[in-house]
Design a protein around this motif. Sequence first.
Motif, PDB file in Angstrom:
ATOM      1  N   ALA A  97      -4.810  -1.067  10.626  1.00  0.00           N
ATOM      2  CA  ALA A  97      -5.085  -0.629   9.291  1.00  0.00           C
ATOM      3  C   ALA A  97      -3.902  -0.645   8.373  1.00  0.00           C
ATOM      4  O   ALA A  97      -2.814  -0.599   8.708  1.00  0.00           O
ATOM      5  N   LEU A  98      -4.025  -0.504   7.086  1.00  0.00           N
ATOM      6  CA  LEU A  98      -3.144  -0.080   6.087  1.00  0.00           C
ATOM      7  C   LEU A  98      -3.040   1.367   5.965  1.00  0.00           C
ATOM      8  O   LEU A  98      -4.107   2.112   6.259  1.00  0.00           O
ATOM      9  N   HIS A  99      -1.813   2.084   5.604  1.00  0.00           N
ATOM     10  CA  HIS A  99      -1.733   3.378   5.474  1.00  0.00           C
ATOM     11  C   HIS A  99      -2.562   3.890   4.660  1.00  0.00           C
ATOM     12  O   HIS A  99      -2.688   5.454   4.760  1.00  0.00           O
ATOM     13  N   ASN A 100      -2.681   3.303   3.283  1.00  0.00           N
ATOM     14  CA  ASN A 100      -3.337   4.104   2.255  1.00  0.00           C
ATOM     15  C   ASN A 100      -3.931   2.958   1.450  1.00  0.00           C
ATOM     16  O   ASN A 100      -3.458   1.695   1.369  1.00  0.00           O
ATOM     17  N   LEU A 101      -4.981   3.346   0.525  1.00  0.00           N
ATOM     18  CA  LEU A 101      -5.417   2.157  -0.583  1.00  0.00           C
ATOM     19  C   LEU A 101      -5.519   3.201  -1.722  1.00  0.00           C
ATOM     20  O   LEU A 101      -5.296   4.249  -1.934  1.00  0.00           O
ATOM     21  N   ALA A 102      -5.574   2.436  -2.706  1.00  0.00           N
ATOM     22  CA  ALA A 102      -5.783   2.793  -4.268  1.00  0.00           C
ATOM     23  C   ALA A 102      -7.259   3.485  -4.221  1.00  0.00           C
ATOM     24  O   ALA A 102      -7.984   3.274  -3.393  1.00  0.00           O
ATOM     25  N   SER A 103      -7.620   3.512  -5.527  1.00  0.00           N
ATOM     26  CA  SER A 103      -9.099   4.190  -5.638  1.00  0.00           C
ATOM     27  C   SER A 103     -10.203   2.956  -5.693  1.00  0.00           C
ATOM     28  O   SER A 103     -11.184   3.567  -5.472  1.00  0.00           O
ATOM     29  N   LEU A 104      -9.664   1.744  -5.882  1.00  0.00           N
ATOM     30  CA  LEU A 104     -10.598   0.633  -5.704  1.00  0.00           C
ATOM     31  C   LEU A 104      -9.965  -0.280  -4.921  1.00  0.00           C
ATOM     32  O   LEU A 104      -8.799  -0.537  -4.967  1.00  0.00           O
ATOM     33  N   PRO A 105     -11.122  -0.935  -4.262  1.00  0.00           N
ATOM     34  CA  PRO A 105     -10.658  -2.148  -3.143  1.00  0.00           C
ATOM     35  C   PRO A 105     -10.691  -3.617  -4.083  1.00  0.00           C
ATOM     36  O   PRO A 105     -10.374  -4.711  -3.612  1.00  0.00           O
ATOM     37  N   HIS A 106     -10.742  -3.442  -5.577  1.00  0.00           N
ATOM     38  CA  HIS A 106     -10.938  -4.819  -6.110  1.00  0.00           C
ATOM     39  C   HIS A 106      -9.852  -5.497  -6.806  1.00  0.00           C
ATOM     40  O   HIS A 106      -9.796  -6.747  -7.141  1.00  0.00           O
ATOM     41  N   ILE A 107      -8.575  -4.855  -6.512  1.00  0.00           N
ATOM     42  CA  ILE A 107      -7.453  -5.342  -6.993  1.00  0.00           C
ATOM     43  C   ILE A 107      -6.374  -6.270  -5.946  1.00  0.00           C
ATOM     44  O   ILE A 107      -6.822  -6.362  -4.781  1.00  0.00           O
ATOM     45  N   THR A 108      -5.771  -7.351  -6.423  1.00  0.00           N
ATOM     46  CA  THR A 108      -4.938  -8.240  -5.474  1.00  0.00           C
ATOM     47  C   THR A 108      -3.793  -7.537  -4.887  1.00  0.00           C
ATOM     48  O   THR A 108      -3.292  -6.411  -5.463  1.00  0.00           O
ATOM     49  N   VAL A 109      -3.437  -7.686  -3.721  1.00  0.00           N
ATOM     50  CA  VAL A 109      -2.286  -7.276  -3.051  1.00  0.00           C
ATOM     51  C   VAL A 109      -1.104  -7.504  -4.067  1.00  0.00           C
ATOM     52  O   VAL A 109      -0.278  -6.608  -3.946  1.00  0.00           O
ATOM     53  N   ALA A 110      -0.863  -8.438  -4.587  1.00  0.00           N
ATOM     54  CA  ALA A 110       0.359  -8.989  -5.345  1.00  0.00           C
ATOM     55  C   ALA A 110       0.324  -8.151  -6.435  1.00  0.00           C
ATOM     56  O   ALA A 110       1.384  -7.569  -6.958  1.00  0.00           O
ATOM     57  N   GLY A 111      -0.870  -8.073  -7.454  1.00  0.00           N
ATOM     58  CA  GLY A 111      -0.752  -7.172  -8.381  1.00  0.00           C
ATOM     59  C   GLY A 111      -0.560  -5.729  -7.991  1.00  0.00           C
ATOM     60  O   GLY A 111       0.174  -4.972  -9.007  1.00  0.00           O
ATOM     61  N   ALA A 128       3.190  -0.588  -2.125  1.00  0.00           N
ATOM     62  CA  ALA A 128       4.402  -1.421  -1.916  1.00  0.00           C
ATOM     63  C   ALA A 128       5.318  -0.800  -0.784  1.00  0.00           C
ATOM     64  O   ALA A 128       6.098  -1.703  -0.272  1.00  0.00           O
ATOM     65  N   THR A 129       5.261   0.206  -0.244  1.00  0.00           N
ATOM     66  CA  THR A 129       6.114   1.004   0.617  1.00  0.00           C
ATOM     67  C   THR A 129       6.023   0.161   1.939  1.00  0.00           C
ATOM     68  O   THR A 129       7.034   0.059   2.751  1.00  0.00           O
ATOM     69  N   PRO A 130       4.811  -0.322   2.509  1.00  0.00           N
ATOM     70  CA  PRO A 130       4.753  -0.923   3.612  1.00  0.00           C
ATOM     71  C   PRO A 130       5.180  -2.551   3.730  1.00  0.00           C
ATOM     72  O   PRO A 130       5.083  -3.204   4.949  1.00  0.00           O
ATOM     73  N   VAL A 131       5.398  -2.976   2.373  1.00  0.00           N
ATOM     74  CA  VAL A 131       5.912  -4.439   2.462  1.00  0.00           C
ATOM     75  C   VAL A 131       7.246  -4.598   3.306  1.00  0.00           C
ATOM     76  O   VAL A 131       8.344  -3.833   2.955  1.00  0.00           O
ATOM     77  N   CYS A 132       7.215  -5.577   4.338  1.00  0.00           N
ATOM     78  CA  CYS A 132       8.519  -5.955   5.027  1.00  0.00           C
ATOM     79  C   CYS A 132       9.126  -7.080   4.646  1.00  0.00           C
ATOM     80  O   CYS A 132       9.915  -7.346   5.225  1.00  0.00           O
ATOM     81  N   ALA A 133       8.094  -8.236   3.966  1.00  0.00           N
ATOM     82  CA  ALA A 133       8.753  -9.356   3.467  1.00  0.00           C
ATOM     83  C   ALA A 133       7.890  -9.881   2.481  1.00  0.00           C
ATOM     84  O   ALA A 133       6.838  -9.453   2.466  1.00  0.00           O
ATOM     85  N   LEU A 167       2.619 -11.621   1.113  1.00  0.00           N
ATOM     86  CA  LEU A 167       3.275 -10.262   1.483  1.00  0.00           C
ATOM     87  C   LEU A 167       3.069 -10.029   2.802  1.00  0.00           C
ATOM     88  O   LEU A 167       1.917 -10.515   3.356  1.00  0.00           O
ATOM     89  N   THR A 168       3.965  -9.663   3.639  1.00  0.00           N
ATOM     90  CA  THR A 168       4.117  -9.241   4.817  1.00  0.00           C
ATOM     91  C   THR A 168       3.962  -7.682   4.701  1.00  0.00           C
ATOM     92  O   THR A 168       4.798  -6.796   4.276  1.00  0.00           O
ATOM     93  N   PHE A 169       2.907  -6.990   5.368  1.00  0.00           N
ATOM     94  CA  PHE A 169       2.848  -5.520   5.400  1.00  0.00           C
ATOM     95  C   PHE A 169       3.043  -4.917   6.877  1.00  0.00           C
ATOM     96  O   PHE A 169       2.264  -5.566   7.903  1.00  0.00           O
ATOM     97  N   ARG A 170       3.724  -3.805   7.119  1.00  0.00           N
ATOM     98  CA  ARG A 170       3.669  -3.076   8.402  1.00  0.00           C
ATOM     99  C   ARG A 170       2.285  -2.429   8.581  1.00  0.00           C
ATOM    100  O   ARG A 170       1.404  -1.843   7.522  1.00  0.00           O
ATOM    101  N   LEU A 171       1.699  -2.406   9.559  1.00  0.00           N
ATOM    102  CA  LEU A 171       0.429  -2.148   9.855  1.00  0.00           C
ATOM    103  C   LEU A 171       0.384  -0.758  10.827  1.00  0.00           C
ATOM    104  O   LEU A 171       1.397  -0.327  11.278  1.00  0.00           O
ATOM    105  N   ALA A 172      -0.738  -0.058  10.588  1.00  0.00           N
ATOM    106  CA  ALA A 172      -1.069   1.050  11.386  1.00  0.00           C
ATOM    107  C   ALA A 172      -2.006   0.926  12.270  1.00  0.00           C
ATOM    108  O   ALA A 172      -2.794  -0.283  12.084  1.00  0.00           O
ATOM    109  N   LYS A 173      -2.463   1.470  13.227  1.00  0.00           N
ATOM    110  CA  LYS A 173      -3.606   1.368  14.282  1.00  0.00           C
ATOM    111  C   LYS A 173      -4.545   1.696  13.322  1.00  0.00           C
ATOM    112  O   LYS A 173      -4.710   2.530  12.575  1.00  0.00           O
ATOM    113  N   THR A 174      -5.954   1.197  13.546  1.00  0.00           N
ATOM    114  CA  THR A 174      -7.182   1.567  12.758  1.00  0.00           C
ATOM    115  C   THR A 174      -7.259   3.055  12.885  1.00  0.00           C
ATOM    116  O   THR A 174      -7.182   3.508  14.114  1.00  0.00           O
TER     117      THR A 174
END
Length: 412
Positions: A97-111, A128-133, A167-174
């Motif tokens: 899982a990602l730790h959190n999401l915005a109100s909508l899933p329609h946007i790109t990760v880079a944007g 942006a906080t879980p980005v590690c590379a 983008l590389t993100f740190r993950l949580a367990k689902t």
Amino acid sequence: MALVRTNWAGNVTFKASGVARPTTIDELREVVAGADRVRAVGTGHSFNLIVDTTGRLVSLADLPQAIDIDPVNQTVTVPAGMRYGELVTRLDAAGFALHNLASLPHITVAGAVATATHGSGVNNGNLATPVCALEMVTGSGALVSLDGEALAGAAVSLGALGIVTKLTFRLAKTFEIMQYVYDDVPREDVNEILSSGYSVSLFTDWRTPRRVNQVWRKCLPGEQNAWTGGTPADGPRHPIPDMDPVTTTQQLGVPGPWHERLTHFRLDHTPSAGDELQSEYFVPLASAEDALSALDPIAERIAAVLQISEIRTVKADNLWLSPAFERDCLAIHFTWVKDPAAVGEVIDLLEERLAPFDPRPHWGKLFHRRPALHEGFVALMDRYDPDGKLRNDFMAAIVQSGETPAPSGMAR
Ligand SMILES: Cc1cc2nc3c(=O)[nH]c(=O)nc-3n(C[C@H](O)[C@H](O)[C@H](O)COP(=O)(O)OP(=O)(O)OC[C@H]3O[C@@H](n4cnc5c(N)ncnc54)[C@H](O)[C@@H]3O)c2cc1C
């Protein structure tokens, strides 16, 4: 080369001559190296001139869309043009899982990362906080990889350092979430309500003094009884009164996977009202009650041009351009009616009322006063974009020195 004429909301008409859609990284490097002016566009969900350029826009939607999960280090490397809605189901299927999401899933990760897009939660940093590379094509067309301390300056980039390719993100367990909505709640002890679940939002139309229309609590198992101050909704709700809740994610406390509860809106529907403008200001969480009270005297003016307001929290981080840089924040959001002139007057009023709280605006929404820019960021722009290809009117207004108001947060 296709033309992209406007942003998602249609309130900004781009000056760009067109949009290139490279299918390989080498092709992207050629586009950037050969351009006089260039900017990346994600899904165009920002409401101001941040995306625009007098040269070419570049969309990464046609680059290969494979993701790479590293189960040992619990990270995922994602193509920059991928939308969250496409990423989250693949992560969940792999047990992550990602730790959190915005109100909508329609946007790109880079944007989203470029503008420090956020969800809510007193213990949740922005997206942006879980980005590690990250990997990006700089203004000269070079491909560079950044990680570690470099990300403090480069993760939230406003698109001004290069075209991010991965983008590389740190993950949580689902994990599972239960979403509860409460109607007509007194706006008392806001901090207690906001910390009563994993991710909590207050929705208000500013029409009833010191009350909010709805509280949305997204709770982990075990958190659901942490607050008993509201009347549970007797059916699904849309944040905007009288709108059909069919576009919203499952409520009523039904447990479900993180990615089907953390957003408010479902990928297969138009989010929010679809015909709107937005602004958002971040103030210190410690001043939450005072900042909201400072807006009470202009509640009628806000309500007159408002669809709905959302109040959330964002945990402090170390990202230079994040509105939550080194301070826990209350984020006060406004979904406006689509009347730029009338909304512009209220934005001026809002900024005046919030001024004592050192408000920081959301980079992707409408604002007037120029925010302070971290002193190191201009040096990064000079380093990665020495010819100024990625500079646009928005960046010029942000970088400009002096005390004059920024002209370009809003297309006036
Ligand atoms: C209905 C709606 C709901 C929203 N809800 C939220 C919310 O809950 N929380 C929140 O914080 N915000 C929210 N927003 C704002 C939104 O998340 C931001 O504007 C976000 O930046 C949009 O992502 P995008 O992919 O559309 O990026 P765009 O708007 O296309 O671009 C934004 C910036 O990112 C840069 N960029 C895009 N791709 C790249 C790349 N590959 N490399 C480098 N730079 C790049 C662009 O140049 C630009 O500077 C909402 C917006 C809408 C319309």
